[in-house]
Design an enzyme around this catalytic site. Structure first.
Site, mmCIF file in Angstrom:
data_model
loop_
_atom_site.group_PDB
_atom_site.id
_atom_site.type_symbol
_atom_site.label_atom_id
_atom_site.label_comp_id
_atom_site.label_asym_id
_atom_site.label_seq_id
_atom_site.Cartn_x
_atom_site.Cartn_y
_atom_site.Cartn_z
ATOM 1 N N ASP A 291 -28.749 85.430 19.535
ATOM 2 C CA ASP A 291 -29.881 85.110 18.664
ATOM 3 C C ASP A 291 -30.378 83.710 19.044
ATOM 4 O OD1 ASP A 291 -31.877 85.241 16.784
ATOM 5 O OD2 ASP A 291 -30.583 85.790 15.109
HETATM 6 C C1 BGC Z 1 -33.901 85.661 14.158
HETATM 7 C C2 BGC Z 1 -34.040 86.895 15.008
HETATM 8 C C3 BGC Z 1 -35.307 86.815 15.823
HETATM 9 C C4 BGC Z 1 -35.245 85.559 16.669
HETATM 10 C C5 BGC Z 1 -36.425 85.398 17.617
HETATM 11 C C6 BGC Z 1 -34.081 84.390 14.965
HETATM 12 O O1 BGC Z 1 -34.172 83.282 14.162
HETATM 13 O O2 BGC Z 1 -32.652 85.678 13.508
HETATM 14 O O3 BGC Z 1 -34.034 88.037 14.189
HETATM 15 O O4 BGC Z 1 -35.474 87.952 16.588
HETATM 16 O O5 BGC Z 1 -35.196 84.446 15.813
HETATM 17 O O6 BGC Z 1 -37.582 85.056 16.970
#
Ligand code: BGC
Length: 761
Positions: A291
Site C-alpha cells: 500500500d
Molecule cells: C489506500 C489504498 C489506495 C492507495 C493508492 C492508500 O492510502 O489505502 O487503498 O489504493 O492509497 O491511492
C-alpha cells in the site's frame, strides 16, 4: 510536448512490428512465460528493480519532470499511480509511455494505476451501496463502464475491488467495502473483477484489478483506520479470506497488502499471507503491491529498524511492487550483494509484474485508448454510461421503514424538500472520486421538480451542510413544511465524513440534523427521510419521528433522477442491507453470522434497562448475551429491506433430508407478491451447523437471488447447496464439512424465513 501528440499511433505501430512479433499470434501462457524469460535474461539488476517501482505522480511537481523522464529512460520506473494528466498537459501519459517504450533499455511499457473505485468520471454508488443491490450483474456492468472510461486515458490498472470484510461502521472505509458477509462479498467482489478485467485482460479497454487490502484491514480495532487487527486464524480463513480466494480463482491480476498489522505482523511483511496462503495454497500468479508508503510505515510500526530493513522484510515476504516509496530502488541491489535477498526472488517479483503487463498486452496497446480529446469526449460520461449509473443507483436504495405507505410520494402532494443533502452535488458522489466532478452531478431537487412539477415542490434546506449546527435556517424549513402535505427530509453524512482516515466514534446524524427532524416531526406532517451516508447511522428518536426511511448511501453522479424515480414509485426500491445496522455505536461489532453463545439472547429473556427494579440482587431471566439498553438485535438485520409491495414465503421443500459428502441438496420455496405493485424480492439461503468440533455461526448466507414479481405473481425459487459449501476450518485448521444436523432457511433477511432441517452423513 505538443508535437508528441502525433507520435503515439506511429510509435505503437512500429513497436508492434519490431518488439512484439512473437506475441501477435496468441498470448498463450507459454508465450508469456517465454517472453518473460527473454526479458529477464537481458535485464540488469537495476532494470529489474526498476520494474518493482510504482511512483506516485501526486508527489511530483512540474520541476521534477525532467528527472522523472530520465528515471523512465534509465529503466528505473515500472509504473505510476494516480497520474492526473491535466497536471502536465493532456498527453502526459503518452509522453511518459513514449519514453518508456522508445528510450528505456528494454522498452517495457509503464503500467498506469489509479483508484478507480466506483467509477472514473461517471460515478456509480459507493461500493457499500452497490453491495446493497445484491446484484452481481449490476456491479460487473458498473466496473465495465469504469474500465472503459479509465482506459480511455491510459489507465490499465485499478486499485479495486476492496474486498475487506468489516463489522464496524465506525470505520470510514466501510463505505468502500461490500459489507460484512464473506459470501456476498465473494460473489460481488468477483463480479467487480470480471467487470474491470473483461473477458480478456489484453483488450485495451480492460483494467487489471487489485484486491485489497490483504488482509484483515477491515478489522481495525475500534474502527480507527490503520489500526491493529486481531483475527484468529479460523476467522481469518472462514470470514476474511474467502472473498480474496474467490477473486484469485476468477483471475484477479493483483493484490494490495494492508497497512495494518494482522496479529502483530504488518500486512506488508507477512509471509503467512503473501507467501503461504496467496502463492503456495492458492497458486496466485499475479503480483502483489504494497500500500502507499506502507513499506516505510513498518518503521513507525516498530517492525523495521530503517529503510533497508523495511525493504528486506517486504521483499522477502513477497511484496513484488513498492508503492510510492523507494526502498527497493536503494536497497535491493545491496541486499542481493549481501545475500539477504536472492536474485531468484528478484526475478520472481519481476516476472509476476511482467506477466500482468503482458496479459494486459501493453506492448501492443501502450497508449491511452482515446488518443485525442474528441475520441475521449465520446467515451467519457456518455449517455449510455450515465444511464447505467442511474439504473445502478436505483437498485441500491434500501427502504427501511414505510408507515402507512407514505412512500411512494404522489404527484398531487405538495412536498417540502428539507435537509442539507437534497442539493449537494459533491456530497452525493461519496468517497474516492479522483476524476469525479460535482459539476456533472444530477441532484435530487430538479429531478423531483421534473417529475411532480415546479409548484409541487417547495425547498428550504434548513441546514447548509451535514455538520451544520446553525439553526438560522430552521424557521424557513418549518415554514416550508407548513405549506406542504409531506416533508421529504434529505440528510445524512457529507462524503468527507467517510473514507480513508475518516472514521467516526459517534455515528449519529451529524450537526443539528436530529433537532431539525424533531422540529419537523412536531408539525404533525407526514415525514419521509432519505439518508445519504457512507455507513449506517445511529438513529435514536429520529427513527420514530420519521414515517418513512430510505437509505440511499452516496449514490453518485445520477443520484437525483434515480432517487426521484424511486421516491415517486416510477421504479421500486429493491436494495437490501449488506450489513447489520446497529442500534448505536456501543453495539458494534454486531453482525448476523456471529457464533452461538452458551446464553443466547432471545426476545423473551432480554431485559430492558427500564424494566429492572432497583435494589434487587439479580434480575432474572436477563442474564443472556445482550445489552440492557441496546438489546441483542441490530436495528435492522443483514439482508433487510422493504418494497412498495409485500411478499409471502411458503412451501419450503428440501430435495432430501440427508446428504452425503458429494451430494447437493436442493432447497425451494414459493415467493408471492401479495401486494398490488410490481416489486423485487431477494430470497436468501442461510444454513446453521448445529454442532461442530468448534462453535459455529448462528446463520451463514449460502445463496441469494433477485426476483422481480408482478402484483399477485408467485415464483418457485430453488437453491442448490453442495456439501462442500458447509465446510469450515475445524480445530486442526482443516477445511471440512462435519457430519451432523443442519438448519436451513429461505428468508427475506438474516432474522426471518422458512426453516427446514437436514443431515450431512
Ligand atoms: C489506500 C489504498 C489506495 C492507495 C493508492 C492508500 O492510502 O489505502 O487503498 O489504493 O492509497 O491511492
Amino acid at each position: 510536448m505538443k508535437k508528441l501528440r502525433t507520435w503515439p499511433g506511429l510509435v505503437a505501430a512500429l513497436l508492434m512490428l519490431l518488439t512484439t512479433l512473437p506475441l501477435q499470434a496468441a498470448q498463450s501462457d507459454t508465450d508469456i512465460e517465454k517472453r518473460i524469460e527473454q526479458l529477464l535474461s537481458k535485464m540488469t539488476t537495476r532494470e529489474k528493480v526498476g520494474q518493482l517501482a510504482l511512483r506516485d505522480w501526486g508527489t511530483y511537481s512540474r520541476e521534477d519532470m525532467p528527472a522523472i523522464k530520465q528515471a523512465i529512460r534509465d529503466g528505473k520506473v515500472g509504473g505510476f499511480l494516480n497520474v492526473n494528466f491535466s497536471d502536465v498537459d493532456d498527453n502526459a501519459f503518452a509522453e511518459l509511455q513514449r519514453i518508456a517504450v522508445e528510450e528505456s533499455p528494454r522498452g517495457i511499457p509503464l503500467l498506469f494505476g489509479q483508484d478507480v473505485i466506483h467509477g472514473y468520471e461517471t460515478i456509480f454508488p459507493i461500493p457499500l451501496g452497490q453491495a446493497a443491490s445484491w446484484n452481481p450483474d449490476l456491479i460487473r456492468r458498473g466496473a465495465r463502464v469504469a474500465a472503459r472510461e479509465a482506459s480511455a486515458d491510459g489507465i490499465r490498472w485499478t486499485f479495486a475491488p476492496m474486498i475487506d470484510i468489516s463489522r464496524d461502521p465506525r470505520w470510514g472505509r466501510i463505505a468502500e467495502t461490500l459489507g460484512e458477509d464473506p459470501y456476498l462479498t465473494s460473489v460481488l467482489g468477483t463480479a467487480m473483477v470480471e467487470g474491470f478485467q473483461g473477458d480478456d485482460l489484453g483488450d485495451p479497454s480492460s483494467l487489471a484489478a487489485c484486491g485489497k487490502h490483504f488482509a484483515g484491514y477491515g478489522a481495525a480495532e475500534g474502527g480507527r483506520d490503520y489500526n491493529s487487527a486481531y483475527i484468529p486464524e479460523r476467522t481469518l480463513r472462514d470470514i476474511y479470506l474467502p472473498p480474496f480466494k474467490a477473486a484469485v480463482d476468477a483471475g484477479m491480476a493483483s493484490v494490495m497488502s494492508s497497512y495494518s498489522t494482522l496479529n502483530d505482523i504488518p500486512g506488508t511483511a507477512n509471509p503467512l499471507l503473501t507467501q503461504q496462503i496467496l502463492r503456495d495454497e492458492w497458486g496466485f500468479d499475479g503480483f502483489v503491491v504494497s500500500d502507499w508508503n506502507s513499506v516505510m510505515e513498518m518503521i513507525p510500526h516498530g517492525f523495521a529498524r530503517d529503510a533497508r530493513h523495511a525493504a528486506k522484510l517486504a521483499a522477502n515476504a513477497g511484496i513484488d511492487m513498492e508503492m510510492h516509496t523507494d526502498t527497493y530502488e536503494h536497497y535491493l541491489p545491496l541486499l542481493i550483494e549481501e545475500g539477504e535477498f536472492s536474485k531468484r526472488q528478484l526475478d520472481n517479483a519481476v516476472a509476476n509484474i511482467l506477466r500482468i503487463k503482458l496479459r494486459l498486452d501493453l506492448w501492443q496497446h501502450p497508449y491511452p485508448r482515446a488518443g485525442n480529446a474528441a475520441a475521449r469526449e465520446k467515451i467519457i460520461r456518455s449517455d449510455a454510461f450515465l444511464a447505467e449509473a442511474e439504473s445502478a443507483a436505483e437498485q441500491t436504495f434500501v427502504l427501511l421503514k414505510n408507515d402507512d405507505q407514505l412512500l411512494p410520494l404522489r404527484k398531487d402532494q405538495t412536498v417540502a424538500v428539507i435537509g442539507p443533502l437534497a442539493e449537494a452535488p459533491h456530497e452525493q458522489l461519496g468517497t474516492w472520486i479522483y476524476n469525479g466532478d460535482k459539476k456533472y452531478s444530477h441532484t435530487l431537487l430538479p429531478a423531483l421538480r421534473q417529475i411532480a412539477g415546479e409548484s409541487r415542490i417547495v425547498h428550504a434546506p434548513g441546514l447548509a451542510y451535514s455538520r451544520d449546527t446553525d439553526r438560522k435556517g430552521f424557521a424557513a424549513a418549518l415554514a416550508a413544511a407548513e405549506k406542504a402535505d409531506v416533508i421529504l427530509y434529505v440528510g445524512g453524512e457529507e462524503s468527507i465524513l467517510t473514507g480513508e482516515g475518516h472514521s467516526r466514534g459517534d455515528i449519529r446524524l451529524p450537526g443539528a440534523q436530529a433537532q431539525l427532524v424533531a422540529e419537523l416531526a412536531d408539525t404533525g406532517k407526514p415525514l419521509a427521510m432519505v439518508l445519504m451516508a457512507g455507513r449506517p447511522l445511529q438513529l435514536d428518536e429520529t427513527l420514530q419521528q420519521a414515517d418513512a426511511l430510505m437509505m440511499a448511501w452516496h449514490p453518485g453522479t445520477m443520484a437525483g433522477p434515480a432517487l426521484a424515480d424511486v421516491l415517486y414509485g416510477e421504479k421500486s426500491p429493491s436494495g437490501r442491507l449488506p450489513l447489520s445496522w446497529p442500534v448505536g455505536a456501543g453495539q458494534i461489532p454486531i453482525y448476523y453470522n456471529h457464533m452461538a453463545t452458551g446464553r443466547p439472547a432471545t426476545d423473551e429473556n432480554y431485559t430492558r434497562i427500564d424494566e429492572i427494579e432497583t435494589g434487587v440482587f439479580q434480575h432474572q431471566p436477563g442474564n443472556s448475551s445482550n445489552l440492557l439498553d441496546y438489546g441483542h438485535r441490530p436495528l435492522f438485520p443483514f439482508g433487510y429491506g422493504l418494497t412498495y409491495s409485500k411478499f409471502r414465503y411458503s412451501d419450503l421443500e428440501l430435495s432430501t433430508d440427508e446428504i452425503g459428502a458429494d451430494d447437493t441438496l436442493r432447497v425451494s420455496a414459493t415467493i408471492t407478491n401479495t401486494g398490488d405493485v410490481v416489486a423485487t424480492e431477494i430470497p436468501q439461503l442461510y444454513v446453521r451447523d448445529l454442532v461442530g468440533s468448534v462453535t459455529r455461526p448462528v446463520r451463514e448466507l449460502k445463496g441469494f437471488e433477485r426476483i422481480e414479481l408482478a402484483a399477485g405473481e408467485s415464483r418457485r425459487v430453488t437453491f442448490s447447496l453442495g456439501a462442500d459449501q458447509l465446510a469450515f476450518h475445524n480445530a486442526e485448521m482443516q477445511s471440512v464439512a462435519e457430519p451432523g444436523e443442519f438448519r436451513v432457511w429461505i428468508a427475506p433477511n438474516a432474522e426471518a424465513g422458512l426453516e427446514g432441517r437436514f443431515t450431512l452423513r
